[in-house]
Design a protein around this motif. Structure first.
Motif, PDB file in Angstrom:
ATOM      1  N   GLY A 149       0.818  -1.216   0.000  1.00 11.33           N
ATOM      2  CA  GLY A 149       0.000   0.000   0.000  1.00 11.33           C
ATOM      3  C   GLY A 149       0.848   1.261   0.000  1.00 11.33           C
ATOM      4  N   LEU A 150       1.886   1.260   0.802  1.00 10.67           N
ATOM      5  CA  LEU A 150       2.713   2.467   0.897  1.00 10.67           C
ATOM      6  C   LEU A 150       3.675   2.574  -0.283  1.00 10.67           C
ATOM      7  N   ASP A 152       3.095   1.521  -3.285  1.00 12.04           N
ATOM      8  CA  ASP A 152       2.268   1.881  -4.436  1.00 12.04           C
ATOM      9  C   ASP A 152       1.292   3.008  -4.095  1.00 12.04           C
ATOM     10  N   GLY A 153       1.632   3.839  -3.126  1.00 10.82           N
ATOM     11  CA  GLY A 153       0.720   4.901  -2.689  1.00 10.82           C
ATOM     12  C   GLY A 153       0.988   6.214  -3.390  1.00 10.82           C
ATOM     13  N   THR A 154       1.414   7.200  -2.640  1.00  8.88           N
ATOM     14  CA  THR A 154       1.770   8.499  -3.217  1.00  8.88           C
ATOM     15  C   THR A 154       3.254   8.489  -3.563  1.00  8.88           C
ATOM     16  N   SER A 157       5.134   8.456  -0.272  1.00 18.34           N
ATOM     17  CA  SER A 157       5.180   7.182   0.450  1.00 18.34           C
ATOM     18  C   SER A 157       6.076   6.190  -0.288  1.00 18.34           C
TER      19      SER A 157
ATOM     20  N   TRP B 305       1.596  11.155   5.829  1.00 16.88           N
ATOM     21  CA  TRP B 305       2.005  10.504   4.568  1.00 16.88           C
ATOM     22  C   TRP B 305       1.541   9.058   4.524  1.00 16.88           C
ATOM     23  N   VAL B 306       1.426   8.441   5.699  1.00 17.16           N
ATOM     24  CA  VAL B 306       0.972   7.048   5.744  1.00 17.16           C
ATOM     25  C   VAL B 306      -0.517   6.972   5.414  1.00 17.16           C
ATOM     26  N   ARG B 307      -1.296   7.833   6.067  1.00 15.19           N
ATOM     27  CA  ARG B 307      -2.742   7.824   5.797  1.00 15.19           C
ATOM     28  C   ARG B 307      -3.005   8.140   4.323  1.00 15.19           C
ATOM     29  N   ASP B 308      -2.299   9.144   3.808  1.00  8.72           N
ATOM     30  CA  ASP B 308      -2.485   9.523   2.398  1.00  8.72           C
ATOM     31  C   ASP B 308      -2.011   8.421   1.464  1.00  8.72           C
ATOM     32  N   GLY B 309      -0.888   7.809   1.804  1.00 11.06           N
ATOM     33  CA  GLY B 309      -0.311   6.780   0.941  1.00 11.06           C
ATOM     34  C   GLY B 309      -1.230   5.580   0.816  1.00 11.06           C
ATOM     35  N   LEU B 310      -1.753   5.108   1.949  1.00  8.27           N
ATOM     36  CA  LEU B 310      -2.618   3.926   1.901  1.00  8.27           C
ATOM     37  C   LEU B 310      -3.926   4.224   1.176  1.00  8.27           C
ATOM     38  N   LEU B 311      -4.393   5.441   1.333  1.00  9.94           N
ATOM     39  CA  LEU B 311      -5.627   5.818   0.643  1.00  9.94           C
ATOM     40  C   LEU B 311      -5.398   5.927  -0.871  1.00  9.94           C
ATOM     41  N   ALA B 312      -4.264   6.496  -1.219  1.00 15.71           N
ATOM     42  CA  ALA B 312      -3.948   6.618  -2.654  1.00 15.71           C
ATOM     43  C   ALA B 312      -3.862   5.236  -3.293  1.00 15.71           C
ATOM     44  N   HIS B 313      -3.244   4.309  -2.586  1.00 19.50           N
ATOM     45  CA  HIS B 313      -3.144   2.945  -3.107  1.00 19.50           C
ATOM     46  C   HIS B 313      -4.535   2.336  -3.266  1.00 19.50           C
ATOM     47  N   ALA B 314      -5.383   2.530  -2.266  1.00 23.34           N
ATOM     48  CA  ALA B 314      -6.742   1.974  -2.328  1.00 23.34           C
ATOM     49  C   ALA B 314      -7.479   2.534  -3.536  1.00 23.34           C
ATOM     50  N   GLU B 315      -7.301   3.812  -3.803  1.00 22.18           N
ATOM     51  CA  GLU B 315      -7.990   4.427  -4.938  1.00 22.18           C
ATOM     52  C   GLU B 315      -7.451   3.906  -6.268  1.00 22.18           C
ATOM     53  N   LYS B 316      -6.134   3.742  -6.333  1.00 17.08           N
ATOM     54  CA  LYS B 316      -5.541   3.181  -7.554  1.00 17.08           C
ATOM     55  C   LYS B 316      -6.058   1.772  -7.792  1.00 17.08           C
ATOM     56  N   LYS B 317      -6.111   1.005  -6.720  1.00 14.70           N
ATOM     57  CA  LYS B 317      -6.543  -0.386  -6.828  1.00 14.70           C
ATOM     58  C   LYS B 317      -7.997  -0.442  -7.314  1.00 14.70           C
ATOM     59  N   ARG B 320      -8.115   0.386 -10.957  1.00 14.43           N
ATOM     60  CA  ARG B 320      -7.636  -0.738 -11.765  1.00 14.43           C
ATOM     61  C   ARG B 320      -8.723  -1.808 -11.891  1.00 14.43           C
ATOM     62  N   ARG B 321      -9.432  -2.016 -10.794  1.00 16.25           N
ATOM     63  CA  ARG B 321     -10.495  -3.021 -10.790  1.00 16.25           C
ATOM     64  C   ARG B 321     -11.603  -2.621 -11.763  1.00 16.25           C
TER      65      ARG B 321
ATOM     66  N   TRP C  23     -10.054   8.497   5.514  1.00 15.84           N
ATOM     67  CA  TRP C  23     -10.370   7.091   5.272  1.00 15.84           C
ATOM     68  C   TRP C  23     -11.865   6.898   5.496  1.00 15.84           C
ATOM     69  N   PRO C  47      -8.683   2.351   4.538  1.00 18.09           N
ATOM     70  CA  PRO C  47      -8.596   2.884   3.175  1.00 18.09           C
ATOM     71  C   PRO C  47      -9.374   2.025   2.169  1.00 18.09           C
ATOM     72  N   ASP C  48      -9.440   0.713   2.391  1.00 12.26           N
ATOM     73  CA  ASP C  48     -10.168  -0.141   1.450  1.00 12.26           C
ATOM     74  C   ASP C  48     -10.708  -1.356   2.187  1.00 12.26           C
TER      75      ASP C  48
END
Lengths: 255, 325, 112
Positions: A149-150, A152-154, A157, B305-317, B320-321, C23, C47-48
């Motif tokens: 997650g991190l 592949d995040g921003t 990150s 940065w952690v909260r934003d990073g994990l959220l960004a990944h969730a949105e990308k995922k 992609r889906r 989130w 987040p997901d």
């Protein structure tokens, strides 16, 4: 199967227990300071599992040693040169990404190790591993997902996770390098041949890091000296000054 | 400790609706998030539940201060599990408050910039291992006294959160008292450490119930709405009556020379804490206010940065889906 | 980003404030050891959905409370509104025979 040398078995059990002791301590440092409440709670669960495993490994080590010491004596009354944990787990927490990268790299090895130990010729070792392996299966899933997650995040990150991987990668090798103790354990069927763990472990680490869009650093250099106790990093001593302080300051007290 | 300093909001709705609302509360019905409620009820609850949640989160810090120094592996595990529970309690409470139309991040920011308060007790330092005993025994003891009646509070999500909290809380006070028993049965140094901890935590614990509110209008409104179940003085008296015999059992002296059993009222007479000190602590001048807020701010800022990073990944995922479908 | 209060559409949201990058809120349902249905146990942020399930495990099963976890984002929950409370629930109130205590069973029959 050859007869196990009790001194070497003690050494091996200290390695298992000191890994979980030191890493559990490091992870517990996060309590109350994590990026988000859910992570705070999850990290505490990981630390609690590791402390529980420590009680079992060091408890058995103390029993094997037969000198009347307890798991607490081993944890609280040995100095740096008697610790047998790998260097990776004593590395400081750094930022959350560094902590999770350290966790994942250790978990990946830990899981394969424990899986193999469930088939140990030593029944007590097999029993401890059987309990621990269930916990660690979840650890690696969680730390792996977080690394993905991190990574592949921003862009921030991603940058931080690559930095964490670059920093910690040279500490991975030590977990797979066998010495005389490991050879004796493998020969007696107590523990697996460490080199054999590497394939499964590499597969998992490779897959997770690829999904995390992170690049494994080139070069095969590996720090060593932790699990043999020959040369720990300076970080361990500071960790012990906290962990052991009460027992050292008030010898003979019970808590 | 959570309701005590919360002022209830005046409310200017249609008297008929207000009366019907009050009738539901009087009949013991639970108010649920989608039900009509007076604006004052909503605002007061957000403040109170939020303050309660913040107290749990900031309350992690004084005890977290000793996790890495716990004297045995078992004590370390128990303390860590306990502080983890507090994070959980904060989480349940934030979720309860969120049903009222405020988000957790908003409440967090109000804590961090000082717009919302947390219980004064967590601004006192934990200096020795015996403080882990004293905090569990006294601070959690006082908290439980406050929380048990709140299980019957009128707002459904708050009540349900408190039921869960109380179920988990029962081990907290016991582990604290267990530490105190060990210390008091230990070396003279350990016993002195235990007495010292009681000396420092006694009055701050009494302050947790807040100043006397028997004549407070705000309190009366909150009690009518059943978001505050007892007066501060009632709870404080109950706490003293329960705690003094426990101190005696430990062989410790409560630091109050005026403490005396009063047969007539069937409770102890005791000295009031220093309320000037209390108001100073609330104002930000307690011994650890600065450190506590700095620690929470650092965790929040460092975690962004952690909260934003994990959220960004969730949105990308998710994207992609969708693309794959 | 989802609205954190979608499960509770009546709660006022101040739309004036800037949209936050938070989130989403998830509702957690857990089935315990004894074959009962999944039961709502609380909420959390994640987040997901994968992380929501993991967080639910860490937050809501610390004391072995469950064996199966469901999570659903709060905004996807459709809920009855208070004004429907009468028509939705009152008919069932009159069907007291649906409740086992409606029937008097003689003691001699034994447990039922």
């Amino acid at each position: 199967m050859t007869q196990v040398d009790q001194g070497q078995l003690f050494e091996f059990l200290c390695r298992m227990g000191d890994n979980t002791l030191v890493l559990g301590h490091r992870v517990s440092e996060w309590c109350g300071h994590a990026p988000v409440l859910e992570e705070d709670i999850a990290l505490a669960n990981t630390a609690l599992d590791l402390i529980g495993q420590t009680q079992m490994w060091l408890g058995l080590a103390a029993e094997v040693e037969g000198k009347g010491r307890s798991a607490d004596d081993l944890a609280m009354r040995r100095d740096v040169w008697d610790f047998r944990n790998v260097l990776l787990v004593e590395q400081p927490n750094g930022d959350f990404g560094q902590t999770m990268m350290r966790q994942f790299l250790f978990d990946a090895w830990h899981l394969e190790m424990l899986k193999a130990l469930t088939g140990s010729s030593n029944e007590q070792v097999a029993a401890i591993a059987a309990k621990a392996v269930k916990e660690v299966m979840y650890h690696v899933e969680r730390s792996g997902d977080t690394v993905i997650g991190l990574g592949d995040g921003t862009s921030e990150s991603h940058k931080r996770m690559q930095k964490a991987l670059d920093l910690l990668w040279p500490y991975v090798g030590e977990m797979f390098v066998a010495d005389a103790v490991d050879a004796a354990m493998a020969e007696a069927g107590v523990a697996p041949d460490l080199a054999e763990l590497r394939t499964a472990c590499d597969a998992r680490v490779g897959a997770v890091l690829a999904e995390a869009t992170l690049a494994i650093p080139e070069g095969g250099f590996a720090h060593k000296g932790g699990k043999t106790g020959v040369q720990h990093s300076e970080h361990l001593g500071h960790l012990l000054t906290q962990m052991q302080w009460l027992q050292r300051a008030y010898p003979g007290a019970t808590w | 400790m959570y309701a005590q300093m919360v002022k209830s909001e005046a409310t200017q709705e249609d008297p008929e609706r207000l009366a019907a609302f009050q009738a539901r509360i009087d009949a013991g019905e639970k108010i649920e998030p989608k039900d009509w409620m007076p604006a004052g009820y909503r605002k007061t609850l957000i403040r109170q539940i939020g303050q309660h949640a913040h107290s749990e989160i900031v309350g992690q810090l004084p005890e977290g201060n000793w996790i890495t120094r716990a004297p045995t592996l078992e004590r370390k595990a128990i303390l860590l599990a306990k502080v983890q529970d507090e994070a959980g309690h904060g989480l349940y409470l934030y979720c309860a408050a969120e049903t009222l139309g405020v988000t957790r991040d908003e409440m967090t920011e109000m804590l961090l910039d000082g717009r919302m308060k947390y219980s004064s007790i967590f601004n006192y330092p934990t200096l020795t291992w015996a403080d882990m005993g004293a905090v569990g025994w006294l601070v959690d003891g006082a908290a439980i006294m406050n929380q048990v009646p709140l299980q019957r509070t009128s707002f459904g999500p708050y009540s349900r959160a408190m039921i869960r909290v109380c179920k988990e809380e029962s081990f907290h006070q016991r582990q604290g008292y267990d530490i105190m028993m060990k210390m008091c049965a230990g070396t003279p140094e350990q016993k002195a450490m235990a007495q010292n901890a009681l000396n420092r935590f006694w009055y701050p614990s009494l302050m947790m119930f807040g100043p006397s509110d028997k004549d407070s209008v705000h309190s009366a409104q909150s009690m009518a709405w059943k978001i505050k179940m007892n007066t501060n003085d009632e709870l404080r008296q109950k706490f003293v009556d329960q705690t003094v015999p426990q101190a005696e059992y430990l062989g410790l002296t409560v630091p109050d020379e005026t403490l005396k059993w009063n047969d007539e009222k069937g409770g102890y007479d005791f000295a009031e804490p220093d309320w000037d000190e209390f108001f100073e602590v609330i104002q930000g001048n307690g011994p650890c206010n600065t450190e506590r807020l700095a620690a929470r701010n650092k965790a929040w800022d460092d975690g962004k940065w952690v909260r934003d990073g994990l959220l960004a990944h969730a949105e990308k995922k998710a994207a992609r889906r969708v693309a794959a479908e | 980003m989802s609205s954190p209060n979608a499960a509770y559409p009546d709660t006022p949201e101040t739309r004036t404030r800037p949209k936050r990058h938070e989130w989403p809120l998830w509702e957690v349902f857990i089935r315990g050891q004894h074959g009962m249905s999944h039961r709502h146990v609380g909420s959390l942020h994640a987040p997901d959905e994968e992380m929501a399930i993991k967080n639910a495990r860490d937050v809501y099963t610390r004391r072995n409370e469950g064996v199966s976890i469901w999570v659903v984002e709060a905004r996807h929950i459709a809920a009855s509104s208070p004004s429907e409370k009468g028509p939705l629930y009152e008919p069932s109130e009159s069907k007291v025979y649906r409740h086992p205590t409606f029937f008097d069973i003689p003691d001699e029959v034994g447990a039922m």
